[in-house]
Structure formats: C-alpha cells, structure tokens
Design a protein around this motif. Structure first.
Motif, mmCIF file in Angstrom:
data_model
loop_
_atom_site.group_PDB
_atom_site.id
_atom_site.type_symbol
_atom_site.label_atom_id
_atom_site.label_comp_id
_atom_site.label_asym_id
_atom_site.label_seq_id
_atom_site.Cartn_x
_atom_site.Cartn_y
_atom_site.Cartn_z
ATOM 1 N N MET A 68 130.221 7.237 34.132
ATOM 2 C CA MET A 68 129.410 6.975 32.745
ATOM 3 C C MET A 68 129.039 5.650 32.713
ATOM 4 O O MET A 68 129.645 4.811 32.653
ATOM 5 C CB MET A 68 130.236 7.152 31.839
ATOM 6 C CG MET A 68 131.049 8.466 32.108
ATOM 7 S SD MET A 68 132.170 8.767 30.847
ATOM 8 C CE MET A 68 132.517 10.016 30.895
ATOM 9 N N THR A 69 127.647 5.488 32.975
ATOM 10 C CA THR A 69 127.326 4.221 33.122
ATOM 11 C C THR A 69 126.488 3.650 32.091
ATOM 12 O O THR A 69 126.261 2.761 31.851
ATOM 13 C CB THR A 69 126.648 3.861 34.237
ATOM 14 O OG1 THR A 69 125.797 4.892 34.180
ATOM 15 C CG2 THR A 69 127.411 3.984 35.381
ATOM 16 N N LEU A 99 124.080 23.597 31.026
ATOM 17 C CA LEU A 99 124.739 22.221 31.376
ATOM 18 C C LEU A 99 123.801 21.253 31.854
ATOM 19 O O LEU A 99 123.968 20.108 31.645
ATOM 20 C CB LEU A 99 125.924 22.604 32.395
ATOM 21 C CG LEU A 99 127.058 23.241 31.942
ATOM 22 C CD1 LEU A 99 127.989 23.892 33.236
ATOM 23 C CD2 LEU A 99 127.982 22.021 31.190
ATOM 24 N N GLY A 157 123.298 18.094 30.148
ATOM 25 C CA GLY A 157 123.627 16.856 30.676
ATOM 26 C C GLY A 157 122.556 15.937 30.746
ATOM 27 O O GLY A 157 122.652 14.701 30.478
ATOM 28 N N MET A 180 122.081 14.374 26.839
ATOM 29 C CA MET A 180 123.172 13.408 26.452
ATOM 30 C C MET A 180 123.222 12.256 27.188
ATOM 31 O O MET A 180 123.622 11.251 26.670
ATOM 32 C CB MET A 180 124.605 14.059 26.740
ATOM 33 C CG MET A 180 125.104 14.189 28.370
ATOM 34 S SD MET A 180 126.585 15.047 28.366
ATOM 35 C CE MET A 180 127.039 14.743 30.100
ATOM 36 N N ARG A 181 122.688 12.266 28.421
ATOM 37 C CA ARG A 181 122.558 11.034 29.185
ATOM 38 C C ARG A 181 121.226 10.337 29.135
ATOM 39 O O ARG A 181 121.275 8.894 29.310
ATOM 40 C CB ARG A 181 123.106 11.392 30.683
ATOM 41 C CG ARG A 181 123.260 10.319 31.327
ATOM 42 C CD ARG A 181 124.706 10.093 32.060
ATOM 43 N NE ARG A 181 124.878 8.789 32.750
ATOM 44 C CZ ARG A 181 124.529 8.459 33.979
ATOM 45 N NH1 ARG A 181 123.909 9.157 34.893
ATOM 46 N NH2 ARG A 181 124.889 7.287 34.151
ATOM 47 N N ARG A 182 120.210 10.939 28.915
ATOM 48 C CA ARG A 182 118.906 10.363 29.372
ATOM 49 C C ARG A 182 118.060 10.136 27.869
ATOM 50 O O ARG A 182 117.083 9.806 27.839
ATOM 51 C CB ARG A 182 118.142 11.198 30.305
ATOM 52 C CG ARG A 182 118.848 11.344 31.643
ATOM 53 C CD ARG A 182 118.412 10.534 32.578
ATOM 54 N NE ARG A 182 119.524 10.730 33.746
ATOM 55 C CZ ARG A 182 119.563 9.634 34.392
ATOM 56 N NH1 ARG A 182 119.121 8.389 34.241
ATOM 57 N NH2 ARG A 182 120.639 9.611 35.431
ATOM 58 N N TYR A 237 128.884 15.252 25.060
ATOM 59 C CA TYR A 237 129.823 14.853 26.344
ATOM 60 C C TYR A 237 130.873 15.878 26.388
ATOM 61 O O TYR A 237 131.236 16.509 27.272
ATOM 62 C CB TYR A 237 130.285 13.405 26.190
ATOM 63 C CG TYR A 237 129.122 12.475 26.958
ATOM 64 C CD1 TYR A 237 128.086 12.067 26.617
ATOM 65 C CD2 TYR A 237 129.599 12.272 28.514
ATOM 66 C CE1 TYR A 237 127.182 11.075 27.097
ATOM 67 C CE2 TYR A 237 128.680 11.429 29.112
ATOM 68 C CZ TYR A 237 127.706 10.853 28.596
ATOM 69 O OH TYR A 237 126.880 9.960 29.296
ATOM 70 N N HIS A 253 129.674 19.199 26.867
ATOM 71 C CA HIS A 253 129.386 19.262 28.341
ATOM 72 C C HIS A 253 130.826 19.621 29.148
ATOM 73 O O HIS A 253 130.592 20.498 30.161
ATOM 74 C CB HIS A 253 128.786 18.212 28.687
ATOM 75 C CG HIS A 253 128.436 18.000 30.053
ATOM 76 N ND1 HIS A 253 127.038 18.670 30.301
ATOM 77 C CD2 HIS A 253 128.840 17.628 31.406
ATOM 78 C CE1 HIS A 253 127.077 18.633 31.961
ATOM 79 N NE2 HIS A 253 127.867 17.842 32.198
ATOM 80 N N GLY A 277 131.968 16.463 38.280
ATOM 81 C CA GLY A 277 132.117 16.322 37.124
ATOM 82 C C GLY A 277 133.666 15.927 36.577
ATOM 83 O O GLY A 277 133.681 14.984 35.766
ATOM 84 N N THR A 303 129.953 9.569 39.219
ATOM 85 C CA THR A 303 128.813 9.819 38.294
ATOM 86 C C THR A 303 127.339 10.007 39.080
ATOM 87 O O THR A 303 126.886 11.006 38.912
ATOM 88 C CB THR A 303 128.487 8.711 37.184
ATOM 89 O OG1 THR A 303 129.711 8.520 36.539
ATOM 90 C CG2 THR A 303 127.310 8.861 36.475
ATOM 91 N N HIS A 354 128.105 13.504 41.135
ATOM 92 C CA HIS A 354 127.832 14.494 39.992
ATOM 93 C C HIS A 354 126.022 14.645 39.584
ATOM 94 O O HIS A 354 125.610 15.669 39.693
ATOM 95 C CB HIS A 354 128.525 14.189 38.847
ATOM 96 C CG HIS A 354 128.526 15.340 37.873
ATOM 97 N ND1 HIS A 354 128.901 16.552 37.933
ATOM 98 C CD2 HIS A 354 128.195 15.190 36.407
ATOM 99 C CE1 HIS A 354 128.832 17.208 36.913
ATOM 100 N NE2 HIS A 354 128.431 16.614 35.887
ATOM 101 N N TYR A 400 121.271 17.888 39.781
ATOM 102 C CA TYR A 400 119.802 18.175 40.198
ATOM 103 C C TYR A 400 119.423 18.529 41.583
ATOM 104 O O TYR A 400 118.490 19.493 41.531
ATOM 105 C CB TYR A 400 119.181 16.482 40.042
ATOM 106 C CG TYR A 400 119.266 16.001 38.824
ATOM 107 C CD1 TYR A 400 118.729 16.955 37.510
ATOM 108 C CD2 TYR A 400 119.622 14.932 38.321
ATOM 109 C CE1 TYR A 400 118.779 16.378 36.180
ATOM 110 C CE2 TYR A 400 119.927 14.368 36.811
ATOM 111 C CZ TYR A 400 119.375 15.330 36.007
ATOM 112 O OH TYR A 400 119.496 15.067 34.813
#
Ligand code: HEM
Ligand code: HEM
Lengths: 199, 206
Positions: free
Chosen positions: A1-2, B27, B31, B34-36, B48, B51, B107, B144, B147, B152
């Motif tokens: 997790m960056t 998911l 994903g 939550m991340r982008r 998170y 997820h 993950g 990370t 995963h 993708y």
C-alpha cells in the motif's frame, strides 16, 4: 500500500486525548503529606503522554503525543479542591509510522486542520487513597465535550517538582473518531507520566 | 442437475461461475475506487477492509472451483467451434481460473507484508492470520505491484472472455453463452430428454 493515506492505517485509532489530572494526594505516615505537595505546577515537556489501542487478534497501535501544555494546583487545605487543565496538540502524535500518523491527523481521526487541540479541564477531584485520586473533567476533542475520568497516582515529589502516573480509558466513538472499529478497539488506553514544576 | 455432463454445465458449475464473476467484478471496481479515487479517509479505510473480506471470499470460491474443475467432467465444446477456437477458449478459462487464485493470494501477501499490520478481520467476524512473511516497505511495495498487475491482467482476460461470450451469442448465435446461464442448464436437461436442443434448434444459423 503505497499511496496516500493508506488505507488506513491502522490508524485508526485513536486517540484522544489526554487528560490529565492531578491530584494530590499523598502519602501518609512518615511520608510527606499533602501540604508538602500543595502548590501550583506547570506540566513540563519531560512528561510522557502514551496511549495504546488494542486490535483484533492481539497487539495494537501505541503512540505518544510530543506537544502538550498544562498546569495544576494542589489545594493546600483540601485535596478535593485541586484543579488541572491540560492541552494536547494532536498533530504531534508519534506512532513510529508516518502513514499511521498522517491518518491520525487526517479528517478520519483528529482532523488537526480544523481542531488543533484536545483539552481537558477538571471538574471534580476525589482523593481515593493516600497517594491516589480520581479526577473527573471535561474532555474536548473534535468539537465534542464529554465527561471523562482518570485515575492518578502520585509517584514522587520534592520541593520543586512532582511526578504522577495517570491512567484512563477513553471511548473514541463519541468524539467522532470511531474509524476502524471493531478491528481497532473503541477504547483508547492512556498511560501518562506527568511531571510538574512548581511555579 | 448439479453435475456437468457431456451436454452441458450443471448447477454447481453455473452457480460458482456467476458468483465468482460477480465478486471479482466488484473487487476490481472496489480496488480501483479505494486506491485511485480521492475519497474520504474513513470511507477509504472501510472499503479496504471490505475489499479484503470479499477478496478472501473470492479466494475460497476460486479454490473450490479449481478443485471442481479438476474432478468434474467437462462438457463437450459447443458445436461449430474450430479447434483453434476451442483451445483459445480453454486456455482463457485456465488463465481465468489461475488468476482468480493468484490475485487474491498476492492481495493477502500485501496485507501480510504491510508495515501497517492491519488485521484482516473477515467481515468483522474472524481474524484471518497474515501469511508468514516479513513486514517491510519494499516487500509491501513489491506485492502491491504484483497484486495490481495481476488484477488488471485479470480484468483484461475477463474483458476478452466477456467479449467472446457476447460474440458467440449475438454474432455466431451459438450455444456458448446460453449453456452457462441457469436457463441453459434447464434447457440442456430438457433437450436431453427431447433429443434436441431447443435453444439452438429455434435459432437461425448464421
Ligand atoms: C480476486 C480477488 C481480488 C481482486 C480482483 C482484487 C483487485 C484489486 C485491485 C483492482 C486493486 C487496486 C490496484 C490499484 O489500482 O493499484 C486492489 C488493491 C488492493 N487489494 Fe485487492 N483484489 C483481490 C483480492 C484481495 C485480497 C484477498 C486482499 C487481501 C487480503 C487484497 C488486498 C488489497 C490491498 C491491500 C490493496 C491495496 C494495495 C495498496 O493500496 O497498496 N485484495 N485489489
Ligand atoms: C461477467 C461476465 C462473464 C460472462 C458473460 C461469462 C461468460 C462465460 C460463458 C458463456 C462461459 C461458458 C463457456 C462455454 O460454454 O464453454 C464461461 C465459462 C467460464 N468463465 Fe466466464 N463469464 C464472465 C465472467 C467470468 C469471470 C469474472 C471469470 C473468472 C475469473 C470467469 C471464468 C470462467 C471460467 C473459468 C469458465 C470455464 C468454466 C468451466 O469450463 O468449468 N468468467 N463464462
């Protein structure tokens, strides 16, 4: 997790505040008595404001607040009339991990951008033993004020300085800091060593 | 019928397929969001955790499906496919099954190596232990990346797979999509007794 805040860091947690309290109480018998410790004190930076938040499965988040200020007065005639006030700056939270600290400072927890301090002001002090007291007061964090209670144990004092251990369990959800429950406990356990310098 | 037979897929295969498909698509979206996507940190934290819980569910079902695939009979390929098309289909299916295992395992490795050490509290019910891996920033960054890349890649194969299914259904007008649908299972049962497949029978050949 960056990225960014990361998920959260574990952070979650929380913390709240601290409070302080003080009280005097003292020891008995051959030990010096209350009058010896009575007086006005400023809280010094040698104090340690430590907290832990347990997590599911064991372990948890532990940290300290590096910046705070406060003062207390031990009443000469009646310990129960003593008072304390304490201010904590949550942006000084240290947990050993930047992502966790950033999360704690974010709007998820302390929201330091909008609430730069957490304060405690005593409303009631009760001596519970020769060297112990219960201090009740108003804790204000993130715009919410609630009554909280800490237990105080006098560790040591001399003519110029005094040291207490202060413990209290604070529920964070009432302050809008419930992020991460139930992975992280709702209860923040404070274990503080407060050093006072006579004024 | 629960089991596959030479003529088509049974309920177990069909239910596993669509449950896993729905969870995996959720998911991928979760994903990404939550991340982008810039979102409130409180919401981000709980996404998170969702997820991870949903991801473990996908992993469990993918294991069941992989075992089922190994022990269960495979229906005959739909009629009218060239050998090349048949093998493209089975290779894609193997890749999908493999990635459906590899992505959640990677993950799990992210959660396990993360220096944040956030427990995986499966739907706030039981703690799923971390894998026995050392926690460090480089390990977390590596996993990370793994995963994310595999996730993708899985999305790319799913896209291919869905396009192929739609192509078969609407352009080729064959039985490929229909036999994976619940209605397909019922029809293939009836068709066995009737001796003909009404789904195909009723359609114009291209
Ligand atoms: C089939 C199952 C899964 C799929 C399709 C999936 C998909 C994704 C996707 C698309 C991302 C965002 C990647 C990016 O844009 O950077 C992501 C991130 C993540 N996934 Fe999964 N995931 C799955 C299972 C799991 C499992 C089982 C776990 C943990 C137990 C997990 C933990 C994570 C974590 C921690 C991140 C964020 C990494 C970071 O922020 O550094 N995932 N996942
Ligand atoms: C959401 C859209 C999806 C559609 C429309 C779809 C459609 C299909 C169809 C029509 C088949 C049957 C092929 C045949 O008749 O031989 C099939 C099989 C299969 N699909 Fe999907 N699928 C989807 C999503 C997924 C996803 C997300 C995965 C996995 C990660 C997946 C994995 C598989 C596998 C492994 C098979 C082979 C099943 C077996 O032979 O036991 N599919 N899919």
């Amino acid at each position: 997790m960056t990225l960014r805040l990361q998920p959260s860091p574990r952070a979650v947690a929380l913390a709240l505040l601290a409070a302080m309290s003080v009280s005097p109480s003292l020891a008995v018998g051959a030990a010096p008595n209350l009058a010896d410790a009575a007086g006005n004190y400023g809280i010094t930076s040698a104090s340690r404001i430590h907290f832990t938040v347990a997590q599911a499965g064991g372990g948890g988040i532990a940290g300290d607040f590096g910046k705070f200020s406060g003062s207390f007065r031990i009443d000469r005639n009646d310990v129960d009339h003593s008072t304390v006030e304490f201010t904590l700056y949550p942006e000084s939270v240290k947990t050993g991990g930047k992502r966790t600290e950033d999360f704690l400072k974010s709007s998820a927890v302390f929201d330091t951008a909008n609430y730069s301090t957490v304060t405690f002001r005593s409303t009631n002090v009760k001596q519970t033993g020769p060297a112990t007291a219960a201090v009740e007061g108003t804790l204000t964090a993130r715009g919410t004020s609630r009554k909280e209670r800490f237990s105080v144990t006098l560790l040591d004092w001399n003519r110029g300085s005094i040291a207490f251990n202060i413990r209290g369990n604070i529920h964070r959800s009432p302050y809008g800091m419930d992020v991460g429950t139930p992975i992280y406990s709702n209860v923040v356990e404070f274990d503080m060593n407060i050093k006072g310098q006579r004024r | 019928m629960l089991r596959n037979d030479k003529a088509g897929f049974g309920w177990v295969t069909i239910i596993l397929h669509w449950t896993i498909a729905a969870i995996i698509l959720a998911l991928l979206a979760l994903g990404f969001i939550m991340r982008r996507v810039p979102i409130d940190p409180v919401l981000q934290f709980s996404l998170y955790q969702w997820h991870k819980s949903l991801g473990f569910t996908a992993l469990g079902l993918a294991v069941v499906r992989a075992l089922w695939h190994v022990v269960e009979l495979h229906p005959k390929p739909p009629e009218g496919l060239s050998p090349l098309e048949q093998s493209a289909g089975s290779v894609t299916h193997i890749v999908l099954m493999g990635l459906a295992l590899a992505v959640p395992l990677a993950g799990w490795a992210v959660a396990s190596t993360s220096t944040l050490n956030i427990p995986s509290f499966y739907f706030n019910w039981v703690v799923i232990p971390h894998l026995p891996m050392a926690k460090s920033a480089p390990a977390e960054n590596l996993w990370t990346l793994v995963h994310m890349t595999l996730a993708y890649l899985l999305l790319a194969f799913v896209t291919l797979h869905v396009l192929a299914a739609l192509y078969h259904h609407f352009a080729r007008r064959d039985d490929v999509l229909v036999r994976m649908l619940p209605t397909g299972s019922r029809r293939h049962k009836r068709s066995q007794t009737a001796g003909a497949n009404p789904v195909i029978a009723g359609r114009k050949k291209p």
